[in-house]
Design a protein around this motif. Structure first.
Motif, PDB file in Angstrom:
ATOM      1  N   VAL A  11      -2.552   9.144  -9.446  1.00 35.71           N
ATOM      2  CA  VAL A  11      -1.705   8.937 -10.628  1.00 35.71           C
ATOM      3  C   VAL A  11      -0.226   9.125 -10.302  1.00 35.71           C
ATOM      4  O   VAL A  11       0.633   8.410 -10.832  1.00 35.71           O
ATOM      5  N   LYS A  12       0.088  10.070  -9.426  1.00 38.28           N
ATOM      6  CA  LYS A  12       1.494  10.323  -9.083  1.00 38.28           C
ATOM      7  C   LYS A  12       2.172   9.067  -8.556  1.00 38.28           C
ATOM      8  O   LYS A  12       3.309   8.753  -8.937  1.00 38.28           O
ATOM      9  N   GLN A  13       1.496   8.334  -7.674  1.00 41.10           N
ATOM     10  CA  GLN A  13       2.077   7.101  -7.141  1.00 41.10           C
ATOM     11  C   GLN A  13       2.006   5.974  -8.168  1.00 41.10           C
ATOM     12  O   GLN A  13       2.907   5.143  -8.246  1.00 41.10           O
ATOM     13  N   LEU A  14       0.939   5.951  -8.954  1.00 42.45           N
ATOM     14  CA  LEU A  14       0.790   4.932  -9.995  1.00 42.45           C
ATOM     15  C   LEU A  14       1.952   4.983 -10.980  1.00 42.45           C
ATOM     16  O   LEU A  14       2.493   3.948 -11.399  1.00 42.45           O
TER      17      LEU A  14
ATOM     18  N   LEU B 153       1.368   5.602   7.513  1.00 43.15           N
ATOM     19  CA  LEU B 153       0.831   4.321   7.957  1.00 43.15           C
ATOM     20  C   LEU B 153       1.760   3.158   7.639  1.00 43.15           C
ATOM     21  O   LEU B 153       1.516   2.036   8.088  1.00 43.15           O
ATOM     22  N   SER B 154       2.810   3.415   6.886  1.00 43.40           N
ATOM     23  CA  SER B 154       3.813   2.381   6.651  1.00 43.40           C
ATOM     24  C   SER B 154       4.727   2.224   7.862  1.00 43.40           C
ATOM     25  O   SER B 154       5.550   1.316   7.913  1.00 43.40           O
TER      26      SER B 154
ATOM     27  N   GLY C   1       3.156  -1.691   3.995  1.00 47.75           N
ATOM     28  CA  GLY C   1       3.095  -0.321   3.516  1.00 47.75           C
ATOM     29  C   GLY C   1       4.411   0.123   2.899  1.00 47.75           C
ATOM     30  O   GLY C   1       5.480  -0.404   3.211  1.00 47.75           O
ATOM     31  N   ILE C   2       4.304   1.107   2.008  1.00 49.09           N
ATOM     32  CA  ILE C   2       5.477   1.728   1.385  1.00 49.09           C
ATOM     33  C   ILE C   2       5.370   3.231   1.637  1.00 49.09           C
ATOM     34  O   ILE C   2       4.307   3.829   1.427  1.00 49.09           O
ATOM     35  N   TYR C   3       6.441   3.854   2.101  1.00 51.98           N
ATOM     36  CA  TYR C   3       6.412   5.299   2.330  1.00 51.98           C
ATOM     37  C   TYR C   3       6.083   6.025   1.029  1.00 51.98           C
ATOM     38  O   TYR C   3       6.686   5.748  -0.015  1.00 51.98           O
TER      39      TYR C   3
ATOM     40  N   ILE D 216       0.859  -1.188   0.000  1.00 51.13           N
ATOM     41  CA  ILE D 216       0.000   0.000   0.000  1.00 51.13           C
ATOM     42  C   ILE D 216       0.892   1.233   0.000  1.00 51.13           C
ATOM     43  O   ILE D 216       1.740   1.401   0.879  1.00 51.13           O
ATOM     44  N   LEU D 217       0.690   2.082  -1.006  1.00 57.62           N
ATOM     45  CA  LEU D 217       1.533   3.258  -1.218  1.00 57.62           C
ATOM     46  C   LEU D 217       0.654   4.497  -1.338  1.00 57.62           C
ATOM     47  O   LEU D 217      -0.040   4.680  -2.334  1.00 57.62           O
TER      48      LEU D 217
END
Length: 661
Positions: free
Chosen positions: A147-150, A266-267, A120-122, A96-97
């Motif tokens: 979209v930025k994380q995608l 949450l990571s 989780g991923i920061y 989860i990012l």
């Protein structure tokens, strides 16, 4: 159970639960069982709140959207069923990012409900950092915010052999060409939830009943201060036992009338415990802050929500402190006199009410409380029954200041490897400057050779996934975790049990400076002394490993670029005030570097700090002022604002070498 190991490097290997007496002997439960119980008790009550902001609208004009505990669970179950529909199996992984949101919770618990593991991923990680975790964890599904994380997965999704799907949450629409950019299916969160509509409820029930409290259910990737991130494996029992042990230290039982703000990553284990697992045990309501919380909007959320429990990393409290100092300097006359008097009354009260204090109340403290109550209201902390700090060292002067405005802050200590907390101050037992006393049901001891804190308990993790050697280095054959932290323990014992007094961290084994003369020097103590002697400093880093003498890098308080998070050269806060106070015309770090008055300030401050050092070996010989400050975007700090010493040493190697030239 007796044949199980205390630790493992395999995600599918159950571990021994360290059962004991009292708190250590409570029934072991799974996360699923805890969720079932809270939904039965609070199903129709509010659980999660978020401002779903539409394009062109502001947070101030957006109402809160609320999910009840039953709606929370329905979304979790739908996510879990959708995982099963694409072939998700026991111990499979979901990454989860993104920033904190209901979908983060739905995906996290959905992975657990489906028998899998959440990691989780920061959100600040670059593509390489994301790839490392998704590859190492063998992620089957990756959940991203917007979209930025995608886009971080465009260049590497095809290299992730286990990846089956990517799920995007948030207001963004999927790019029209996303199928050309990615070789795996990409879904909006809402569309992904539809995939499992044909999966029976009984499938989840069967999976939940088959889970073991000693099974791994969560990965916490370390922030990598000393090397590549390690995957800390957390079990069901780690989570449920630790949450309950921490909740026992609160000033009163928590329930659905309590409120907390979710804004820290949450990571990280602290946010998971505070925002997900502790609330899950008691039905506490969670309110999601805006993504720019740490860049300024947290203040508005605090005043809007008025939490009853608030946790801040040191930087959050430091920012509030800095703003309060500016307000204080602009206050004059009678108002200034009354403010100073009220703070003196509160400071005396809280000094007296620390552990072993005389518990006396200054005669006029109730009047001071009324005056200082306006400050609590202005900060949004008027309902707060407990404020906490952890994740990195905090200066005692900050803690003393907040006590003087009637906001005692309770410091605690923990690690990812102990599922969050090991020691905590509590409303009924606290000492300013200490990290508190160990949780009930845990065992602590000190290494007689170097003072390292070693401890055991049901909060100790299962091991580092796929890192057998690291696991054996950290957890010994008796199940004790070697923390890496050097501590001292006082004699304020709990029920006479050895090593249960208040602890003070004096250093970290891997950070200890060993000089050319063989002296072992704890850098944090030196840095704290420097910052105490020179309030204009924001950060400091002591140098001296294998060197003939110690040196130190100074960072003044400077303005931070709101967009990039990078430091500027412009002085701010106490640094700007100090410049005026010492008669300097410098308004930037560059000007301060060549200013004789600033040189005298640093020379005098270093002399004071050296005079307070425990030994002459801890005296610093030279200093250098850097152009900016240490920041996470700059690479010197982790997402939880711990100093990456090796990174900073490499980045400023020329400055350091010049000090030894």
């Amino acid at each position: 159970m007796a044949d199980l190991p205390f630790a493992t490097h395999k995600k599918d290997q159950p571990v021994k639960i360290r059962m004991g007496d009292g708190t250590a002997g409570i029934e072991a439960k799974t996360v699923v069982a805890a969720f079932d119980k809270i939904v039965q008790k609070f199903g129709s009550k509010p659980a999660l709140h978020q401002k779903v902001i539409k394009a062109g609208e502001s947070a101030a004009d957006t109402p809160w959207t609320t999910w009840t505990f039953q709606e929370y669970r329905n979304n979790v179950d739908s996510f879990a069923k959708s995982l099963l529909s694409i072939g998700f199996e026991k111990f499979d992984m979901v990454n989860i990012l993104g920033f904190n949101a209901p979908e983060w919770h739905f995906a996290n618990f959905g992975a657990i409900m489906a028998g899998g593991i959440a990691a989780g991923i920061y959100s600040t990680n670059g593509p390489d950092g994301c790839k490392y975790i998704s590859e190492h964890s063998e992620a089957k599904v990756v959940v991203v915010e917007g979209v930025k994380q995608l886009e971080k997965y465009y260049s590497m999704a095809s290299d992730l052999s286990h990846l089956k799907a990517i799920v995007m949450y948030g207001p963004d629409e999927l790019p029209a060409d996303v199928s050309q950019k990615l070789s795996v299916p990409v879904y909006t969160f809402a569309d992904f939830l539809k995939l499992g509509e044909s999966v029976l409820d009984s499938a989840l029930t069967d999976i939940g009943e088959a889970q073991n409290p000693g099974d791994v259910t969560t990965l916490i990737y370390t922030s990598g201060t000393t090397g590549p991130p390690k995957a800390v494996m957390i079990t069901h029992d780690n989570i449920t036992w630790t949450a309950n042990a921490q909740l026992k230290t609160m000033g009163r039982p928590l329930d659905n009338d309590d409120h907390m703000i979710s804004y820290l990553p949450l990571s990280h284990i602290a946010a998971q415990m505070l925002d997900m697992h502790c609330p899950m045990q008691r039905g506490v309501q969670i309110w999601f802050a805006q993504p720019d919380a740490l860049r300024g909007s947290l203040g508005a959320t605090l005043k809007d929500v008025r939490p009853t429990i608030f946790f801040g990393v040191p930087r959050v409290w430091e920012k509030i402190y800095d703003k309060m100092q500016i307000v204080g300097k602009s206050t004059t006359g009678f108002k200034k006199t009354m403010s100073t008097w009220a703070k003196g009354q509160a400071a005396e009260y809280w000094e007296n009410h620390q552990f072993e204090g005389n518990q006396s109340k200054p005669l006029l403290y109730p009047i001071a409380q009324l005056l200082l109550g306006k400050v609590r209201v202005a900060l949004g902390l008027d309902r707060c029954m407990a404020c906490y700090v952890s994740a990195a060292p905090i200066e005692v002067k900050i803690l003393e200041y907040f006590a003087s405005i009637d906001i005692p802050i309770l410091e605690l200590f923990g690690q990812s490897e102990c599922s969050g907390p090991h020691c905590t101050n509590s409303p009924s037992g606290w000492k300013i400057g200490s990290i508190g006393r160990p949780l009930e049901g845990t065992i602590s001891k000190l290494d007689p050779n170097n003072g390292e804190l070693i401890y055991s308990g049901r909060h100790v993790f299962a091991g580092y996934m796929s890192m057998e050697d690291k696991t054996k280095e950290t957890v010994d054959s008796d199940g004790f975790l070697h923390s890496g932290d050097v501590v001292s323990i006082d004699d304020c014992l709990q029920n006479g049990v050895p090593n249960t007094g208040f602890m003070h961290i004096t250093g970290r084994i891997k950070e200890i400076i060993i000089t050319a003369g063989g002296e072992n020097i704890p850098p944090v103590l030196i840095e704290d002394q420097m910052k105490a002697a020179m309030p204009a400093l924001s950060n400091a880093m002591a140098i001296g490993d294998k060197r003939k003498f110690l040196t130190i890098l100074f960072c003044l308080q400077v303005e931070i670029n709101e967009e990039t998070g990078m430091p500027t050269e412009k002085l701010t806060g106490e640094a700007l005030e100090t410049s005026k106070k010492i008669g300097s015309s410098a308004t930037t770090t560059i000007e301060a570097q060549t200013c004789d008055k600033w040189k005298k300030y640093f020379d005098d401050g270093m002399k004071v700090a050296n005079g307070n050092a425990a030994s002459r070996a801890q005296n610093v010989g030279k200093w250098a002022l850097l152009d900016g400050d240490f920041t996470e975007p700059g690479g010197e700090l982790t997402p939880t604002l711990k100093l990456k010493r090796s990174v900073a040493a490499d980045k400023y190697s020329e400055v350091i070498e010049a000090l030894y030239a």
